[in-house]
Design a protein around this motif. Structure first.
Motif, mmCIF file in Angstrom:
data_model
loop_
_atom_site.group_PDB
_atom_site.id
_atom_site.type_symbol
_atom_site.label_atom_id
_atom_site.label_comp_id
_atom_site.label_asym_id
_atom_site.label_seq_id
_atom_site.Cartn_x
_atom_site.Cartn_y
_atom_site.Cartn_z
ATOM 1 N N GLU A 67 0.612 -1.133 0.105
ATOM 2 C CA GLU A 67 0.089 -0.030 -0.070
ATOM 3 C C GLU A 67 0.753 1.318 0.091
ATOM 4 O O GLU A 67 1.771 1.568 0.591
ATOM 5 C CB GLU A 67 -1.075 0.002 1.343
ATOM 6 N N LEU A 68 0.151 2.306 -0.609
ATOM 7 C CA LEU A 68 0.899 3.627 -0.643
ATOM 8 C C LEU A 68 0.189 4.528 0.097
ATOM 9 O O LEU A 68 -1.103 4.369 0.159
ATOM 10 C CB LEU A 68 1.149 4.200 -2.092
ATOM 11 N N THR A 69 0.696 5.507 0.737
ATOM 12 C CA THR A 69 0.024 6.538 1.617
ATOM 13 C C THR A 69 0.467 7.779 1.199
ATOM 14 O O THR A 69 1.553 8.035 0.345
ATOM 15 C CB THR A 69 0.353 6.190 3.140
ATOM 16 N N ALA A 70 -0.183 8.771 1.793
ATOM 17 C CA ALA A 70 0.618 10.228 1.521
ATOM 18 C C ALA A 70 2.017 10.474 1.798
ATOM 19 O O ALA A 70 2.530 11.399 1.171
ATOM 20 C CB ALA A 70 -0.374 11.329 2.589
ATOM 21 N N ALA A 71 2.435 9.550 2.604
ATOM 22 C CA ALA A 71 3.899 9.693 2.961
ATOM 23 C C ALA A 71 4.670 9.437 1.867
ATOM 24 O O ALA A 71 5.940 9.777 1.939
ATOM 25 C CB ALA A 71 4.015 8.933 4.334
ATOM 26 N N ASP A 72 4.372 8.836 0.810
ATOM 27 C CA ASP A 72 5.063 8.193 -0.318
ATOM 28 C C ASP A 72 5.038 9.165 -1.533
ATOM 29 O O ASP A 72 5.934 9.007 -2.342
ATOM 30 C CB ASP A 72 4.484 6.906 -0.677
ATOM 31 N N SER A 73 4.659 10.363 -1.159
ATOM 32 C CA SER A 73 4.782 11.463 -2.281
ATOM 33 C C SER A 73 5.882 11.575 -2.895
ATOM 34 O O SER A 73 6.857 12.106 -1.900
ATOM 35 C CB SER A 73 3.701 12.582 -1.869
ATOM 36 N N GLY A 74 6.062 12.037 -4.025
ATOM 37 C CA GLY A 74 7.387 12.304 -4.705
ATOM 38 C C GLY A 74 8.299 11.195 -5.106
ATOM 39 O O GLY A 74 9.578 11.326 -5.307
ATOM 40 N N TRP A 161 -0.258 15.132 -4.085
ATOM 41 C CA TRP A 161 0.315 14.083 -4.019
ATOM 42 C C TRP A 161 0.587 13.196 -5.285
ATOM 43 O O TRP A 161 -0.176 13.415 -6.161
ATOM 44 C CB TRP A 161 -0.722 13.030 -3.025
ATOM 45 N N ARG A 162 1.790 12.833 -5.333
ATOM 46 C CA ARG A 162 2.118 12.143 -6.669
ATOM 47 C C ARG A 162 3.375 11.216 -6.671
ATOM 48 O O ARG A 162 4.189 11.427 -5.700
ATOM 49 C CB ARG A 162 2.633 13.323 -7.579
ATOM 50 N N VAL A 163 3.062 9.907 -7.304
ATOM 51 C CA VAL A 163 4.027 8.846 -7.186
ATOM 52 C C VAL A 163 4.163 8.453 -8.458
ATOM 53 O O VAL A 163 3.171 8.550 -9.307
ATOM 54 C CB VAL A 163 3.742 7.779 -6.492
#
Length: 168
Positions: A67-74, A161-163
């Protein structure tokens, strides 16, 4: 005249401080990862650095399972074909996340059933990697909560937020 100038200056200074506080809030009240700038040096608990990506080069991305969350942005992540990925962005009714959007090689990821109901302000999606390609997932939300009373101070800031997900 002097007294009026003092009050106007004080009011202007107080307004600037209030706006600055709005722009620097940490988001601690809504579990939504209030960080405005990405943290590219942290590894999320859901990423498995030891899991190799199959096929292709994994240079510049972290192998992903989970899972990805807001902390994974960038950040950039590698996902093996037939792998699955979930995105959960926790927001609030005052600062809701928009629906997660995909751009780029959108045929590389197929959206699948997320599986749970979200509360107001949250955004979530689930994907299966179906073909090689690079997809950018993104969402936005207001940086500050909108005022609830007429005449309240508001800000126009947006948290993004972007990955990048590289499917191989």
């Amino acid at each position: 005249m002097r007294r009026t100038t003092f009050h106007r200056t004080s009011l202007a200074a107080a307004s600037l401080l209030l706006l600055a506080a709005c722009g620097s809030q940490s988001g601690s009240g809504d579990k939504g990862g209030g960080e405005v700038s990405p943290k590219p040096t942290t590894t999320p608990a859901s990423a498995s650095p030891s899991a190799p990506a199959t096929g292709g080069s994994s240079a510049g991305c972290t192998p992903l399972t989970g899972e990805l969350t807001a902390a994974d942005s960038g950040r950039a992540f590698c996902l093996a074909k037939d792998g699955t990925l979930r995105v959960t962005l926790t927001g609030s009714e005052q600062r809701p996340w928009k629906k997660i959007a995909a751009a780029g090689d959108t045929g590389a990821l197929k959206e699948i059933n997320y599986g749970i109901m979200l509360r107001g302000g949250d955004a979530g999606s689930a994907y299966r990697a179906v073909a090689p390609g690079t997809v950018t997932l993104s969402s936005t939300r207001p940086l500050c909560a909108q005022p609830t009373a007429p005449g309240g101070v508001s800000c126009k800031g947006i948290q993004e937020w972007r990955v990048i997900v590289k499917v191989s």
